[in-house]
Design a protein around this motif. Structure first.
Motif, mmCIF file in Angstrom:
data_model
loop_
_atom_site.group_PDB
_atom_site.id
_atom_site.type_symbol
_atom_site.label_atom_id
_atom_site.label_comp_id
_atom_site.label_asym_id
_atom_site.label_seq_id
_atom_site.Cartn_x
_atom_site.Cartn_y
_atom_site.Cartn_z
ATOM 1 N N ALA A 147 28.090 3.353 0.499
ATOM 2 C CA ALA A 147 28.116 2.728 1.820
ATOM 3 C C ALA A 147 28.227 1.219 1.707
ATOM 4 N N TYR A 148 27.587 0.642 0.714
ATOM 5 C CA TYR A 148 27.689 -0.800 0.484
ATOM 6 C C TYR A 148 29.124 -1.203 0.156
ATOM 7 N N ILE A 149 29.773 -0.415 -0.699
ATOM 8 C CA ILE A 149 31.158 -0.733 -1.079
ATOM 9 C C ILE A 149 32.100 -0.597 0.119
ATOM 10 N N TRP A 167 18.384 1.670 3.812
ATOM 11 C CA TRP A 167 17.762 2.057 5.075
ATOM 12 C C TRP A 167 18.659 3.048 5.824
ATOM 13 N N TRP A 168 19.952 2.738 5.848
ATOM 14 C CA TRP A 168 20.888 3.665 6.496
ATOM 15 C C TRP A 168 20.904 5.000 5.759
ATOM 16 N N ALA A 169 20.853 4.967 4.425
ATOM 17 C CA ALA A 169 20.903 6.200 3.641
ATOM 18 C C ALA A 169 19.669 7.067 3.903
ATOM 19 N N THR A 175 18.436 13.024 8.427
ATOM 20 C CA THR A 175 19.097 13.438 9.680
ATOM 21 C C THR A 175 18.334 12.939 10.910
ATOM 22 N N THR A 176 17.602 11.815 10.757
ATOM 23 C CA THR A 176 16.894 11.237 11.899
ATOM 24 C C THR A 176 17.879 10.580 12.857
ATOM 25 N N GLY A 177 18.770 9.745 12.286
ATOM 26 C CA GLY A 177 19.833 9.143 13.086
ATOM 27 C C GLY A 177 19.342 8.224 14.194
ATOM 28 N N TYR A 178 18.673 7.128 13.829
ATOM 29 C CA TYR A 178 18.208 6.175 14.843
ATOM 30 C C TYR A 178 19.375 5.524 15.599
ATOM 31 N N GLY A 179 20.492 5.367 14.920
ATOM 32 C CA GLY A 179 21.642 4.751 15.570
ATOM 33 C C GLY A 179 21.665 3.241 15.495
ATOM 34 N N ASP A 180 20.687 2.636 14.808
ATOM 35 C CA ASP A 180 20.676 1.173 14.697
ATOM 36 C C ASP A 180 21.673 0.676 13.658
ATOM 37 N N VAL A 181 22.026 1.512 12.691
ATOM 38 C CA VAL A 181 23.016 1.168 11.670
ATOM 39 C C VAL A 181 24.026 2.302 11.612
ATOM 40 N N ILE A 182 25.290 1.991 11.931
ATOM 41 C CA ILE A 182 26.332 3.023 12.002
ATOM 42 C C ILE A 182 27.561 2.547 11.225
ATOM 43 N N PRO A 183 28.086 3.362 10.322
ATOM 44 C CA PRO A 183 29.332 2.973 9.631
ATOM 45 C C PRO A 183 30.479 2.815 10.631
ATOM 46 N N GLN A 184 31.293 1.823 10.412
ATOM 47 C CA GLN A 184 32.425 1.559 11.308
ATOM 48 C C GLN A 184 33.746 2.093 10.755
ATOM 49 N N SER A 185 33.899 2.117 9.442
ATOM 50 C CA SER A 185 35.151 2.572 8.845
ATOM 51 C C SER A 185 35.212 4.097 8.843
ATOM 52 N N PHE A 186 36.451 4.616 8.763
ATOM 53 C CA PHE A 186 36.635 6.065 8.726
ATOM 54 C C PHE A 186 35.993 6.665 7.477
ATOM 55 N N ALA A 187 36.169 6.002 6.338
ATOM 56 C CA ALA A 187 35.582 6.496 5.090
ATOM 57 C C ALA A 187 34.058 6.486 5.163
ATOM 58 N N GLY A 188 33.514 5.460 5.822
ATOM 59 C CA GLY A 188 32.064 5.382 5.962
ATOM 60 C C GLY A 188 31.513 6.519 6.807
ATOM 61 N N LEU A 191 31.524 9.661 4.806
ATOM 62 C CA LEU A 191 30.376 9.609 3.915
ATOM 63 C C LEU A 191 29.088 9.991 4.663
ATOM 64 N N ALA A 192 28.940 9.483 5.887
ATOM 65 C CA ALA A 192 27.743 9.787 6.677
ATOM 66 C C ALA A 192 27.621 11.295 6.920
ATOM 67 N N GLY A 193 28.723 11.959 7.234
ATOM 68 C CA GLY A 193 28.682 13.407 7.457
ATOM 69 C C GLY A 193 28.260 14.154 6.208
ATOM 70 N N LEU A 194 28.804 13.772 5.065
ATOM 71 C CA LEU A 194 28.439 14.429 3.806
ATOM 72 C C LEU A 194 26.972 14.203 3.464
ATOM 73 N N VAL A 195 26.517 12.962 3.698
ATOM 74 C CA VAL A 195 25.116 12.656 3.397
ATOM 75 C C VAL A 195 24.180 13.471 4.282
ATOM 76 N N MET A 196 24.532 13.647 5.559
ATOM 77 C CA MET A 196 23.692 14.438 6.462
ATOM 78 C C MET A 196 23.604 15.890 6.003
ATOM 79 N N MET A 197 24.735 16.456 5.602
ATOM 80 C CA MET A 197 24.713 17.850 5.140
ATOM 81 C C MET A 197 23.902 17.994 3.860
ATOM 82 N N CYS A 198 24.004 17.013 2.976
ATOM 83 C CA CYS A 198 23.182 17.055 1.763
ATOM 84 C C CYS A 198 21.705 16.941 2.099
#
Length: 368
Positions: A147-149, A167-169, A175-188, A191-198
């Motif tokens: 996510a940093y990259i 913190w975002w990770a 899977t709390t998803g506060y919504g204060d930090v959200i990836p903006q790029s498509f790749a990000g 990544l967020a979807g994969l991380v949630m499933m994991c």
């Protein structure tokens, strides 16, 4: 009242003291509290603390006659409940002195069987839990790194470093998803979807390991308890270990209060009973009392007849129940037990057992 008696404070009373103390701590944080009310609440906290001092003294005295290792959790909790508020009173001259009484939250743990059970579960499942936690840590750092990259140039204020991205990770993996930090790029976002499933998989593994551990530990305790009960019945004391294991698996423990009707005359019976402790009364024309080591209700399993008498508990009775299905299995694995039960049943009916009759469990034509 002596200090020793305070060491035996019942769990409900201990819980009431803790609740009263914590309510007082919370009330003392109210800004517009009057001086008289504040003094009364502080006096309540001091009274509870004095009771805990006596409880600590009594616990220390009692440990001389008991295994110190067994009493260490109680001694540690009682000591913290006394020493932490005392240290706050002596060293902290601010209005936060009462907050240190929140250490009394530990008091319900001193004699809790649940937390001892949890400790054994965590010990037994430690290797697997550490393994899952290690996978969680790897995923956490890996997700934060990627996510940093991906997001450091798009959102330098949110993903400008790996610690910030962690913190975002954490929020995403849980899977709390506060919504204060959200990836903006498509790749990000991928990544967020994969991380949630994991994250769902990781927490499911944790829950599964703990649930399995609790089940195995409770079953182990039940087996040990049933083993002790079965071993106390004279009929089973001469059995070998393998046969005794079969009996333990077949019998179901039950405690009956005094005065309870265990079975009624004329009812259809699906089980018989072994008495571990206590006495029962059998309402026959000549009433009979049965005590520890006796059994009754066997005719329901042998002949299928309705109950021939009403049986009531004279005292509190600890029973072991043997259902008909389990009786069939026990007759095959331990025919000597089934034969003793059959002979006793016939003798109670005034019938002389036939010594030439084959033991139950070895003759498919024998009644059961």
């Amino acid at each position: 009242m002596s200090a020793l008696s305070f060491s035996k404070i019942s769990a409900p009373l201990d819980g009431l003291l803790v609740a009263a103390g914590l309510v007082a701590v919370a009330a003392l944080t109210t800004p517009d509290l009057t001086g008289r009310t504040s003094f009364a609440l502080e006096l309540l906290l001091a009274s509870i603390w004095a009771i805990y001092v006596l409880q600590l003294i009594g616990t220390v005295i009692m440990q001389r006659t008991r295994n110190v290792r067994d009493r260490m959790p109680a001694i540690a909790v009682d000591a913290l409940a006394v020493l932490v508020p005392l240290a706050a009173f002596l060293l902290d001259d601010t209005r936060d002195q009462s907050l240190y009484c929140a250490v009394w939250l530990l008091k319900p743990l001193r004699d809790s069987t649940f937390f001892r059970l949890m400790g054994r579960v965590l010990t037994n499942e430690a290797r697997n839990l550490i393994g899952v936690t290690s996978v969680f840590g790897i995923l956490l750092f890996g997700a934060a790194l990627i996510a940093y990259i991906l997001e450091r140039d798009v959102q330098p204020d949110r993903f400008g470093s790996i610690p910030q991205a962690m913190w975002w990770a954490v929020v995403t993996l849980s899977t709390t998803g506060y919504g204060d930090v959200i990836p903006q790029s498509f790749a990000g976002r991928v990544l967020a979807g994969l991380v949630m499933m994991c994250g769902i998989g990781i927490f499911a593994l944790w829950a599964g390991l703990l649930a399995t551990g609790f089940y195995e530990e409770v079953r182990r305790q039940d087996f040990v308890r049933n083993w002790q009960l079965v071993a106390a019945v004279p009929l089973f004391q001469k059995l070998g270990t393998a046969a005794l294991v079969e009996v333990v698996r077949a019998l179901r423990p039950r405690v009956v209060p005094a005065g309870t009707v265990i079975c009624r005359k004329g009812d259809t019976g699906d089980r018989m009973f072994f008495i571990v402790e206590g006495r029962v009364s059998v309402a026959t024309p000549n009433p009979v009392e049965l005590g520890s080591g006796s059994f009754f209700g066997e005719m329901a399993l042998i002949s299928g007849e309705p109950r021939s008498a009403t049986v009531s508990a004279i005292t509190e009775v600890s029973l072991l129940s043997l259902y008909s299905v389990d009786f069939q299995m026990l007759s095959k694995s331990s025919p000597e037990i089934a034969e003793i039960i059959r002979k006793t049943a016939l003798e109670r009916r005034g019938v002389t057992p036939d010594p030439t009759a084959p033991p139950m469990g070895k003759d498919t034509k024998s009644t059961s």
